[in-house]
Design a protein around this motif. Structure first.
Motif, PDB file in Angstrom:
ATOM      1  N   SER A 196       5.558  52.331 -16.916  1.00 59.88           N
ATOM      2  CA  SER A 196       4.620  51.235 -17.177  1.00 59.88           C
ATOM      3  C   SER A 196       3.455  51.719 -18.035  1.00 59.88           C
ATOM      4  O   SER A 196       2.940  50.985 -18.885  1.00 59.88           O
ATOM      5  N   THR A 242      -6.601  40.518 -17.328  1.00 59.34           N
ATOM      6  CA  THR A 242      -5.302  40.009 -16.858  1.00 59.34           C
ATOM      7  C   THR A 242      -4.469  41.142 -16.263  1.00 59.34           C
ATOM      8  O   THR A 242      -3.828  40.973 -15.222  1.00 59.34           O
ATOM      9  N   LEU A 243      -4.514  42.292 -16.942  1.00 64.16           N
ATOM     10  CA  LEU A 243      -3.767  43.443 -16.423  1.00 64.16           C
ATOM     11  C   LEU A 243      -4.303  43.860 -15.057  1.00 64.16           C
ATOM     12  O   LEU A 243      -3.542  44.163 -14.140  1.00 64.16           O
ATOM     13  N   ARG A 244      -5.626  43.822 -14.932  1.00 65.14           N
ATOM     14  CA  ARG A 244      -6.214  44.184 -13.635  1.00 65.14           C
ATOM     15  C   ARG A 244      -5.834  43.158 -12.574  1.00 65.14           C
ATOM     16  O   ARG A 244      -5.573  43.503 -11.422  1.00 65.14           O
ATOM     17  N   MET A 245      -5.816  41.895 -12.981  1.00 64.80           N
ATOM     18  CA  MET A 245      -5.426  40.832 -12.052  1.00 64.80           C
ATOM     19  C   MET A 245      -4.001  41.066 -11.544  1.00 64.80           C
ATOM     20  O   MET A 245      -3.690  40.871 -10.372  1.00 64.80           O
ATOM     21  N   LEU A 246      -3.158  41.534 -12.473  1.00 60.29           N
ATOM     22  CA  LEU A 246      -1.761  41.763 -12.092  1.00 60.29           C
ATOM     23  C   LEU A 246      -1.568  43.093 -11.365  1.00 60.29           C
ATOM     24  O   LEU A 246      -0.456  43.445 -10.999  1.00 60.29           O
ATOM     25  N   GLY A 247      -2.643  43.841 -11.202  1.00 62.97           N
ATOM     26  CA  GLY A 247      -2.566  45.030 -10.367  1.00 62.97           C
ATOM     27  C   GLY A 247      -2.528  46.349 -11.116  1.00 62.97           C
ATOM     28  O   GLY A 247      -2.221  47.377 -10.516  1.00 62.97           O
ATOM     29  N   VAL A 248      -2.848  46.342 -12.404  1.00 70.26           N
ATOM     30  CA  VAL A 248      -2.917  47.619 -13.123  1.00 70.26           C
ATOM     31  C   VAL A 248      -4.217  48.300 -12.707  1.00 70.26           C
ATOM     32  O   VAL A 248      -5.288  47.691 -12.753  1.00 70.26           O
ATOM     33  N   SER A 249      -4.121  49.532 -12.274  1.00 76.15           N
ATOM     34  CA  SER A 249      -5.313  50.208 -11.759  1.00 76.15           C
ATOM     35  C   SER A 249      -6.246  50.593 -12.903  1.00 76.15           C
ATOM     36  O   SER A 249      -5.826  50.772 -14.048  1.00 76.15           O
ATOM     37  N   ASP A 250      -7.526  50.734 -12.539  1.00 73.68           N
ATOM     38  CA  ASP A 250      -8.530  51.104 -13.546  1.00 73.68           C
ATOM     39  C   ASP A 250      -8.229  52.475 -14.138  1.00 73.68           C
ATOM     40  O   ASP A 250      -8.459  52.726 -15.321  1.00 73.68           O
ATOM     41  N   LYS A 275      -5.396  53.788 -14.641  1.00 76.40           N
ATOM     42  CA  LYS A 275      -4.317  53.694 -15.633  1.00 76.40           C
ATOM     43  C   LYS A 275      -4.856  53.162 -16.965  1.00 76.40           C
ATOM     44  O   LYS A 275      -4.479  53.659 -18.033  1.00 76.40           O
TER      45      LYS A 275
END
Lengths: 520, 245
Positions: A3, A433-441, A443
Motif C-alpha cells: 500500500s 480522505t486517506l486518513r479517513m480511510l485509515g492511512v496512518s500519519d 505512512k
C-alpha cells in the motif's frame, strides 16, 4: 509495503486526468504533475549550484595544497626559521634550535594569539621539515624546448642577505656589459641572478632585451672572478619542469611573481684556491648568518644537490629528501666519495595542514606570528607571510563559498518548504480522505520522506548531466570526486527532507482528518 | 441513566462537547446509546452539529476533554466487542494516549466504512484503485478474488453496466456526477465494514441509489453483519424507504 508503494506511486504520478481533447488532457496532466515537476526543478537548481560550488572548492583545495606543498612555499618558510651560524647556545629551548621550531605549539605563543580555539592549542605549528644545506649545488637550467642552457656546480646563496652597497655589487655593476647570445661553457665560472636580484643590485634593466645578461670575467678585478647570468625567464624553466597538469593548475601570476624573487648564485669552482677566494669574498659581502636560501632548478631528471665543502656548521646531516613535486628531486646524500661531510644550514618547515584546514591561520594570527618572530629576533621573510596570506585569502574565499552554499541551502529549504506547503494545501483533501480511510500519519510522512530522497537522486542525476554538458561545452575539466558528490547529495537530502516532511508534519499535527477532508 | 453491563450497546454518548478552532462550541447535552446491527438516524436542523457528531463517533475528530466537575457526568464509549471485535474503547482515553493517531487510524482502516457528504473520491487514483484501496490498506486476504469483490459491489450499486474496463483504469474525475455517487457508496461498503457512517446521503445521492443503498444496509443489518449510522436532515424519507423492505 504494497500500500505504501502504491500510494507513493500515485502521489508522484496521479491517475490520468479528464479531458476529451488531447490538448485538455495534456494541460490537465501538466497541472497534475506540477507539484512533482516543480520540486524536481527546484532540486535540480540546488544540485547544479552545489556541483559548481563543489568544483570551485576542489580547485581551491588543489591550489592551497600546491602552495602548501610546493618547494617555493618551503623556501619561504626556510627564511622564517633560519638558524644563524653564530649560535653557540646549547640550550634545548633556544629559539634558534631546530627542535624548538619542530616542537613549537600554538600554546607556546598563546599570549600573542588570544583568539586561537583551545582545541588547537596543542597542535604544532609546523608539521614537517626538510633540511637544506648552504653549500654547493649542481644546477641545471634548460630552455622550454629542452635545450640545456647551463649545467653548473655552484654555490647556493640566499638573496635576502645581500648588502646593497657592498663592494661586490659595485664591481658587478661596473662590469655589466652587453646581452650575451652564447652560453658560457660549463668550465667558465659565472653567477646567475634573477631579474629582481639585479634590480636589488641597482642595475638599470631597461636596456636588457635578451633572456640573459652576460658579464665577462674581469681579469683586472680579482674580486669578480666569474660571469653573471640574469635568468629573466625562470618561469619558463618551471613550466618545463612541472608536468603539464601541474602547470595548468598553477596560478601563473602568483608563481611567476614568486619565481622571479628566487635568486641563484652559482659558481664553478675548479680549484681549492678559487674556492677559498670566492668563499672569502662571499663571507665578506654576504653575511653568513643570512645565508640559507637554497634554490634548486632542474629538468625532468632527478636533481643532485652535491655538497662539497664543510663550512662552519654545528651539525652534520646526511639525508635524502624528495620534494613533493614529483618532477623535482633533491638528493642531499649523493656526495662524492672524497667530499667532506654535509653541514647543516637551515630547515624548511611546512605549516601544519590541520591548522590550515580548520581555518586557524587567520589574518590576525599571521601578524601575531610575525610579532612573535620579531620579538624573538628571528628573521621573518615577507614572502612567508605573503604566501600564507595567499593561502589565507584562498581559504577565506573557500569559507565564503561554503557559507554561501550553507545560506543557499537554508534559502532553498525555505523555498522548498513554502512551495511544498502550497502543494500540500492542494493535496489536503486527498490526505484527509486517506486518513479517513485509515492511512496512518506515519505512512503519509514516510511517503513524503521517500519522495524527497527519490527526487534528490533524480535531480542530482539531472544536475550532474547538465553540469557535465555545461563544462564539456566550455572545454573545462570535470573535476568532481564521488565522495564530494555524496556530500552534496547528503546536504540536498537534508534540505529536501526538511522541506517536504516539515510542512507535512505541520499539517498532520494541526488538522484532524475531519478538518482535512473538507479542504478543497 | 446508569450503565448496565448486560446492556449490549455499541456506542454510549453522554454530555460531550466539541469546540472548533473558530471558538464555536457544540454541546451534545444528552445521553444516548446506539445498539449494534441497527440503523441509527441522527437528525436535526442545519448547523446543530450532526456531521460533527458523526465525525466524533467515527474517530475523525476529537471531543473536548471534560472539565473536572463534568467528568463524572460525561461518557463517550464504544464497545467494539458488541460487534465481535476487540474490547471497549473509551474515546477520552484513546485521545489522551500518545498513539491515538495510530490507534484510531487502525480502527478506521479495519472496521469502519465511510460515505461522506461529498463522496470524497481520490482523483489521483483510478476508479478501480479507489475501490481496492480499502483492501490494500487492510492487508487482508480476500475471501474471494479482489476483482470478484469489486464486481459484486459494483453490481449492488448498479454500476456494472456503466463502468467499462477503460473507465475502471481512469481517474474518477472522468465519471458523471451520478456515477461518482455510486462509486462513493461502493467504496463505503467495500470490505464489509462493521460500522458504516453515512453523512447526509439525501443531499448528494439520487433516489434510486438511495433505494439500492438502503436495501443493502437493511439486508446487512438483518444478517447482523454491520451497523449503520446515518446523519440526515430528512429522516422521514429514509425511514419510509426502510419500511418498504
Amino acid at each position: 509495503m504494497k500500500s505504501f508503494l502504491f500510494l507513493l506511486y500515485r502521489d508522484i504520478l496521479p491517475a490520468s486526468s479528464p479531458g476529451h481533447h488531447w490538448c485538455s488532457k495534456l494541460s490537465n496532466t501538466m497541472v497534475s504533475l506540477l507539484p512533482t515537476c516543480g520540486l524536481l526543478f527546484l532540486l535540480t537548481i540546488i544540485a547544479f549550484i552545489g556541483l559548481f560550488i563543489l568544483s570551485a572548492k576542489k580547485e581551491l583545495d588543489t591550489q592551497i595544497y600546491q602552495v602548501q606543498n610546493s618547494p617555493y612555499m618551503a623556501l619561504f618558510a626556510e627564511g622564517f626559521i633560519y638558524m644563524p651560524q653564530h649560535n653557540n647556545s646549547s640550550s634545548s629551548d633556544n629559539k634558534k634550535e631546530l627542535s624548538f621550531w619542530q616542537n613549537l605549539k600554538l600554546k607556546h605563543i598563546r599570549e600573542y594569539a588570544h583568539n586561537v580555539p583551545k582545541a588547537y592549542l596543542n597542535h604544532t605549528i609546523f608539521e614537517k621539515n626538510k633540511i637544506f644545506p648552504f653549500d654547493w649545488a649542481k644546477l641545471f637550467i634548460k630552455r622550454k624546448d629542452g635545450e640545456t642552457l647551463a649545467y653548473q656546480k655552484g654555490m647556493v646563496l640566499p638573496f635576502s642577505g645581500v648588502q646593497k652597497d657592498g663592494a661586490l655589487l659595485n664591481e658587478i655593476k661596473k662590469n655589466l656589459i652587453h646581452p650575451f647570445h652564447q652560453l658560457p661553457t660549463p668550465s667558465e665560472p659565472y653567477i646567475i641572478l634573477s631579474e629582481k636580484a639585479l634590480k636589488k643590485f641597482r642595475f638599470n634593466l631597461d636596456h636588457i632585451t635578451s633572456d640573459y645578461l652576460y658579464i665577462t670575467q674581469n681579469d683586472d678585478n680579482p674580486f669578480i672572478p666569474f660571469k653573471i647570468l640574469v635568468a629573466r625567464y625562470l618561469p619558463y624553466q618551471f613550466q618545463y619542469i612541472l608536468s603539464m597538469e601541474q602547470w595548468r593548475r598553477l596560478d601563473h601570476r602568483y608563481y611567476q611573481k614568486k619565481i622571479k624573487e628566487i635568486t641563484i648564485y652559482a659558481t664553478d669552482l675548479d680549484n681549492e684556491q678559487t674556492q677559498k677566494t670566492i668563499h672569502n669574498l662571499l663571507q665578506q659581502h654576504f653575511p653568513i648568518q643570512t645565508i640559507g636560501d637554497p634554490f634548486i632548478s632542474g629538468d625532468n631528471e632527478a636533481l643532485n644537490v652535491t655538497l662539497k665543502t664543510p663550512l662552519q656548521r654545528t651539525e652534520i646531516i646526511q639525508k635524502s629528501i624528495h620534494s613533493d613535486l614529483k618532477d623535482i628531486t633533491v638528493d642531499l646524500g649523493s656526495r662524492h666519495e672524497n667530499e667532506p661531510g654535509v653541514s647543516f644550514s637551515g630547515a624548511i618547515f611546512h605549516i601544519n595542514p590541520v591548522l590550515h584546514e580548520n581555518n586557524i591561520f587567520s589574518e590576525e594570527f599571521l601578524y601575531t606570528l610575525q610579532e612573535f618572530m620579531a620579538k624573538e629576533q628571528v628573521k621573518v621573510r615577507g614572502e612567508l607571510l605573503q604566501a600564507l596570506q595567499e593561502i589565507r585569502k584562498s581559504q577565506q574565499y573557500l569559507t565564503q563559498l561554503q557559507q554561501f552554499f550553507q545560506i543557499f541551502k537554508l534559502l532553498m529549504i525555505c523555498v522548498i518548504m513554502i512551495f511544498f506547503a502550497m502543494v500540500l494545501h492542494t493535496k489536503m483533501h486527498r490526505i484527509g480522505t486517506l486518513r479517513m480511510l485509515g492511512v496512518s500519519d506515519m505512512k503519509i510522512l514516510a511517503i513524503y520522506a521517500t519522495e524527497a530522497i527519490l527526487f534528490v537522486c533524480f535531480s542530482l542525476l539531472l544536475g550532474l548531466c547538465i553540469y557535465i554538458s555545461f563544462q564539456t561545452l566550455q572545454n573545462n575539466q570535470v573535476n568532481i570526486l564521488t565522495w564530494d558528490l555524496i556530500d552534496v547529495m547528503r546536504d540536498m537530502v537534508i534540505a529536501a527532507e526538511i522541506g517536504l516532511v516539515a510542512p507535512s508534519l505541520f499539517f498532520l499535527k494541526k488538522f484532524v482528518p475531519a478538518e482535512m477532508v473538507v479542504f478543497r | 441513566m446508569t450503565e448496565d453491563k448486560n446492556d449490549n450497546w455499541l456506542f454510549y454518548v453522554k454530555n460531550i462537547k466539541k469546540t472548533f478552532s473558530s471558538g464555536k462550541t457544540v454541546c451534545y447535552g444528552f445521553q444516548r446509546k446506539i445498539y449494534p446491527h441497527t440503523i441509527t438516524f441522527i437528525s436535526g436542523d442545519s448547523g446543530v452539529g450532526k456531521s460533527t457528531f458523526l465525525h466524533l463517533l467515527a474517530l475523525l475528530d476529537k471531543p473536548d476533554k471534560p472539565d473536572k466537575e463534568d467528568k463524572e457526568n460525561t461518557c463517550f464509549n464504544c464497545r467494539l466487542s458488541s460487534v465481535g471485535l476487540q474490547s471497549d474503547l473509551d474515546y477520552y482515553q484513546i485521545y489522551n494516549h500518545r498513539s491515538w493517531r495510530k490507534q484510531t487510524a487502525e480502527i478506521r482502516r479495519n472496521h469502519f466504512g465511510f460515505l461522506p457528504q461529498q463522496g470524497h473520491l481520490l482523483n489521483a487514483l483510478t476508479v478501480q484503485q479507489n475501490l481496492e484501496l480499502v483492501y490494500h490498506l487492510r492487508k487482508s486476504n480476500f475471501q474471494k478474488g479482489l476483482d470478484d469483490e469489486i464486481q459484486d459491489v459494483i453490481d449492488i450499486i448498479g454500476l456494472k453496466d456503466k463502468l467499462s474496463k477503460k473507465n475502471l483504469s481512469r481517474s474518477p474525475a472522468h465519471l458523471s456526477g451520478g456515477e461518482m455517487q455510486r462509486l462513493a457508496v461502493a467504496r463505503a461498503i467495500m470490505g464489509s465494514p462493521k460500522i458504516i457512517f453515512v453523512d447526509e446521503p439525501t443531499t448528494f445521492l439520487n433516489d434510486s441509489l438511495i433505494d439500492k443503498m438502503m436495501h443493502y444496509f437493511v439486508d446487512k443489518v438483518y444478517q447482523k453483519e454491520t451497523t449503520i449510522i446515518i446523519v440526515t436532515h430528512d429522516y422521514k424519507a429514509l425511514k419510509s424507504k426502510i419500511r418498504n423492505y
